[in-house]
Design a protein around this motif. Structure first.
Motif, PDB file in Angstrom:
ATOM      1  N   LEU A 127       0.843  -1.200   0.000  1.00 40.15           N
ATOM      2  CA  LEU A 127       0.000   0.000   0.000  1.00 40.15           C
ATOM      3  C   LEU A 127       0.875   1.245   0.000  1.00 40.15           C
ATOM      4  O   LEU A 127       0.616   2.215  -0.723  1.00 40.15           O
ATOM      5  CB  LEU A 127      -0.908  -0.026   1.245  1.00 40.15           C
ATOM      6  N   LEU A 128       1.951   1.200   0.811  1.00 35.27           N
ATOM      7  CA  LEU A 128       2.872   2.342   0.872  1.00 35.27           C
ATOM      8  C   LEU A 128       3.513   2.580  -0.498  1.00 35.27           C
ATOM      9  O   LEU A 128       3.613   3.723  -0.977  1.00 35.27           O
ATOM     10  CB  LEU A 128       3.959   2.039   1.913  1.00 35.27           C
ATOM     11  N   VAL A 129       3.929   1.505  -1.123  1.00 33.30           N
ATOM     12  CA  VAL A 129       4.551   1.614  -2.448  1.00 33.30           C
ATOM     13  C   VAL A 129       3.558   2.216  -3.449  1.00 33.30           C
ATOM     14  O   VAL A 129       3.897   3.100  -4.232  1.00 33.30           O
ATOM     15  CB  VAL A 129       5.052   0.231  -2.931  1.00 33.30           C
ATOM     16  N   VAL A 130       2.314   1.735  -3.379  1.00 35.71           N
ATOM     17  CA  VAL A 130       1.288   2.235  -4.310  1.00 35.71           C
ATOM     18  C   VAL A 130       1.047   3.722  -4.076  1.00 35.71           C
ATOM     19  O   VAL A 130       0.935   4.508  -5.019  1.00 35.71           O
ATOM     20  CB  VAL A 130      -0.029   1.426  -4.155  1.00 35.71           C
ATOM     21  N   LEU A 131       0.980   4.139  -2.779  1.00 37.05           N
ATOM     22  CA  LEU A 131       0.734   5.555  -2.480  1.00 37.05           C
ATOM     23  C   LEU A 131       1.885   6.415  -2.977  1.00 37.05           C
ATOM     24  O   LEU A 131       1.673   7.482  -3.556  1.00 37.05           O
ATOM     25  CB  LEU A 131       0.543   5.741  -0.972  1.00 37.05           C
ATOM     26  N   CYS A 132       3.130   5.947  -2.723  1.00 36.60           N
ATOM     27  CA  CYS A 132       4.294   6.721  -3.198  1.00 36.60           C
ATOM     28  C   CYS A 132       4.292   6.793  -4.715  1.00 36.60           C
ATOM     29  O   CYS A 132       4.521   7.836  -5.312  1.00 36.60           O
ATOM     30  CB  CYS A 132       5.601   6.067  -2.730  1.00 36.60           C
ATOM     31  N   PHE A 133       4.021   5.652  -5.314  1.00 39.89           N
ATOM     32  CA  PHE A 133       3.992   5.603  -6.784  1.00 39.89           C
ATOM     33  C   PHE A 133       2.905   6.517  -7.321  1.00 39.89           C
ATOM     34  O   PHE A 133       3.100   7.244  -8.288  1.00 39.89           O
ATOM     35  CB  PHE A 133       3.781   4.151  -7.231  1.00 39.89           C
ATOM     36  N   GLY A 134       1.733   6.471  -6.625  1.00 40.21           N
ATOM     37  CA  GLY A 134       0.612   7.322  -7.061  1.00 40.21           C
ATOM     38  C   GLY A 134       0.974   8.787  -6.987  1.00 40.21           C
ATOM     39  O   GLY A 134       0.687   9.566  -7.890  1.00 40.21           O
ATOM     40  N   GLY A 135       1.639   9.176  -5.886  1.00 39.91           N
ATOM     41  CA  GLY A 135       2.056  10.570  -5.732  1.00 39.91           C
ATOM     42  C   GLY A 135       3.057  10.980  -6.796  1.00 39.91           C
ATOM     43  O   GLY A 135       2.962  12.047  -7.400  1.00 39.91           O
ATOM     44  N   ALA A 136       4.013  10.077  -7.031  1.00 38.68           N
ATOM     45  CA  ALA A 136       5.040  10.359  -8.037  1.00 38.68           C
ATOM     46  C   ALA A 136       4.406  10.469  -9.425  1.00 38.68           C
ATOM     47  O   ALA A 136       4.772  11.313 -10.235  1.00 38.68           O
ATOM     48  CB  ALA A 136       6.103   9.265  -8.027  1.00 38.68           C
ATOM     49  N   THR A 137       3.447   9.577  -9.662  1.00 36.28           N
ATOM     50  CA  THR A 137       2.786   9.589 -10.964  1.00 36.28           C
ATOM     51  C   THR A 137       2.016  10.896 -11.156  1.00 36.28           C
ATOM     52  O   THR A 137       2.059  11.505 -12.225  1.00 36.28           O
ATOM     53  CB  THR A 137       1.815   8.398 -11.082  1.00 36.28           C
ATOM     54  N   ALA A 138       1.307  11.334 -10.094  1.00 33.03           N
ATOM     55  CA  ALA A 138       0.530  12.584 -10.191  1.00 33.03           C
ATOM     56  C   ALA A 138       1.471  13.750 -10.456  1.00 33.03           C
ATOM     57  O   ALA A 138       1.158  14.655 -11.228  1.00 33.03           O
ATOM     58  CB  ALA A 138      -0.266  12.827  -8.905  1.00 33.03           C
ATOM     59  N   TYR A 139       2.639  13.724  -9.825  1.00 33.36           N
ATOM     60  CA  TYR A 139       3.618  14.814 -10.028  1.00 33.36           C
ATOM     61  C   TYR A 139       4.090  14.849 -11.469  1.00 33.36           C
ATOM     62  O   TYR A 139       4.237  15.911 -12.074  1.00 33.36           O
ATOM     63  CB  TYR A 139       4.805  14.638  -9.083  1.00 33.36           C
ATOM     64  N   CYS A 140       4.375  13.677 -12.005  1.00 28.75           N
ATOM     65  CA  CYS A 140       4.980  13.614 -13.346  1.00 28.75           C
ATOM     66  C   CYS A 140       3.966  13.735 -14.488  1.00 28.75           C
ATOM     67  O   CYS A 140       4.355  13.968 -15.626  1.00 28.75           O
ATOM     68  CB  CYS A 140       5.740  12.301 -13.523  1.00 28.75           C
ATOM     69  N   THR A 141       2.692  13.559 -14.189  1.00 29.35           N
ATOM     70  CA  THR A 141       1.708  13.529 -15.278  1.00 29.35           C
ATOM     71  C   THR A 141       1.228  14.934 -15.630  1.00 29.35           C
ATOM     72  O   THR A 141       0.708  15.634 -14.760  1.00 29.35           O
ATOM     73  CB  THR A 141       0.486  12.680 -14.855  1.00 29.35           C
TER      74      THR A 141
END
Lengths: 163, 282
Positions: free
Chosen positions: B72-86
């Motif tokens: 879940l932590l990985v998904v949240l970090c990934f989600g945040g990173a994805t939102a930043y980069c998109t």
């Protein structure tokens, strides 16, 4: 495996989109049918994939169909049987409308098939399915700028071929 | 959409999956289901260890919760990173250096790319990424690289394409404010996603693409390639000479200043073009 109702409902909604991807890649109805079948079998078996919505499901199906077609084309190219690509292209499509409807062999569809891939699939996704370059980039796993170049090149080739 | 695009769409619209193919596929999948189900019946025989005890699955459960928490932590970090980069919005800036800034939902410029050679030079010289859009525009407006192009008779065309209309409003306002420092005329407007895609397929900014399309339609001797080499001022002057409706709208908008009262009132003619009416996003 997914429930039968799920598969039937999905096929009702997205059979045409998947079929068009298969028709884009293959000259013969039988090959397109095999690719169509494999795509929906993969959908049936991917019961661990959760879709965010119908658009996500559709994009997934199109992506899988495209990959299935590519794998089939690669396997056909690797086969040592005498039936090579040039020969398969020269076999005329049967005229029986039940097995090879006229729409399968229209001039425009043939021109699209004759394009290299890429830009064929990205061009199809842009023109016929209305996907943007960033969306296409995600679907085909390529950089966005590369997709832009493919689209520009593909449209140029299409214009020249249909002149 | 061009004629060729329409031809392709029409041709493929006639291609529909035959009922026989669908029914054969469904039957094939059901036959696979039956064979899988008989296989899984065989696999469910209990496994018995050498000591005669059943293999217990409890060990798996003990580790399941911490593993799930890590995932879940990985998904949240990934989600945040994805939102930043998109990118959530694209801003095309064209004088004749033509460049595009991709802005994420937080208002941060995540990428900058030149759409022509001069645009690429500017992007190489001025650091426009990983800062707020306001900062990026300020840096661009104050840069040496841009200064030689923004003479008094030049024109800066800014076109925003964003899914969210509030973000589009904000980007337009920030562009107008940022470019108020330069001596030449600025025009800000919006375009939809389709225009963005079509423009970039032709290797142009959205503003240039829209004018060029109209010019090429009105004048057979002009090509999109020729339009891509002209400055925005030249294109607009040509459009005005052709009496194109686009240019009339722009002239009206330039005289009216900003709707939101952000106009500078110095006769610089900042305006919203007809494209602003196309703000509906797909």
């Amino acid at each position: 495996m997914r429930e039968s109702r799920d598969i039937e409902k999905t096929m009702q909604r997205h059979a045409d989109e998947v079929w068009r991807v298969c028709v884009l890649c293959f000259h013969t109805h039988a090959d397109a049918q095999d690719a169509f079948q494999d795509t929906f079998l993969k959908y049936a078996l991917a019961d661990d994939v959760v879709f965010e919505g119908d658009e996500h499901r559709k994009a997934w199906l199109i992506r899988v169909a495209s990959n299935v077609c590519k794998d089939m084309l690669k396997a056909a190219a690797r086969r040592t049987v005498a039936l090579d690509n040039s020969r398969s292209q020269s076999i005329p499509a049967p005229v029986d409308p039940l097995t090879q409807p006229a729409s399968f062999e229209s001039e425009v569809v043939n021109v699209m098939r004759s394009l290299d891939d890429p830009p064929r699939t990205p061009l199809y996704l842009s023109i016929c399915e209305g996907y943007t370059a960033p969306e296409i980039a995600t679907m085909v796993d390529a950089p966005v700028n590369t997709v832009y170049s493919w689209l520009a090149r593909g449209k140029r080739q299409l214009r020249e071929a249909l002149r | 959409m061009t004629d060729v695009d329409q031809q392709v769409r029409d041709a493929f619209a006639k291609v529909c999956a035959p009922e026989s193919v669908k029914s054969t596929t469904l039957a094939f999948i059901e036959s696979k289901r039956k064979s899988e189900s008989s296989l899984s019946n065989l696999e469910q025989e209990p496994v018995v260890s050498k000591r005669g005890h059943r293999v217990v699955a409890a060990r798996r459960i003990r580790f399941a919760v911490p593993i799930a928490a890590c995932m879940l932590l990985v998904v949240l970090c990934f989600g945040g990173a994805t939102a930043y980069c998109t990118p959530a919005a694209y801003v095309d800036i064209d004088v004749n250096p033509s460049l595009e800034l991709s802005v994420n939902c937080f208002g941060v410029v995540v990428s900058a790319r030149g759409l022509n050679e001069e645009g690429c030079e500017i992007v190489d010289e001025v650091d426009l990424t990983h800062c707020s859009y306001t900062t990026a525009i300020d840096r661009l407006a104050e840069s040496q690289a841009l200064s030689s192009y923004v003479t008094e008779d030049a024109m800066v065309d800014v076109v925003v394409s964003a899914r969210n209309s509030k973000q589009a409003d904000r980007l337009e306002r920030e562009s107008e404010t940022g470019f108020s420092k330069i001596p030449c005329q600025t025009a800000c407007s919006r375009a939809d996603r389709q225009t963005h895609e079509s423009a970039h397929a032709c290797g142009m900014s959205m503003g240039r693409y829209e004018i060029a399309q109209q010019l090429v339609e009105a004048d057979d001797s002009l090509s999109m390639d020729e339009c891509s080499a002209m400055s925005m001022r030249e294109l607009r002057d040509l459009a005005a000479a052709q009496g194109l409706s686009y240019s009339e709208e722009q002239e009206k908008a330039a005289g009216n200043g900003h709707e939101a009262g952000n106009g500078h009132g110095e006769g610089n003619g900042h305006g919203h073009g007809a494209r602003g009416e196309h703000s509906g996003q797909k």
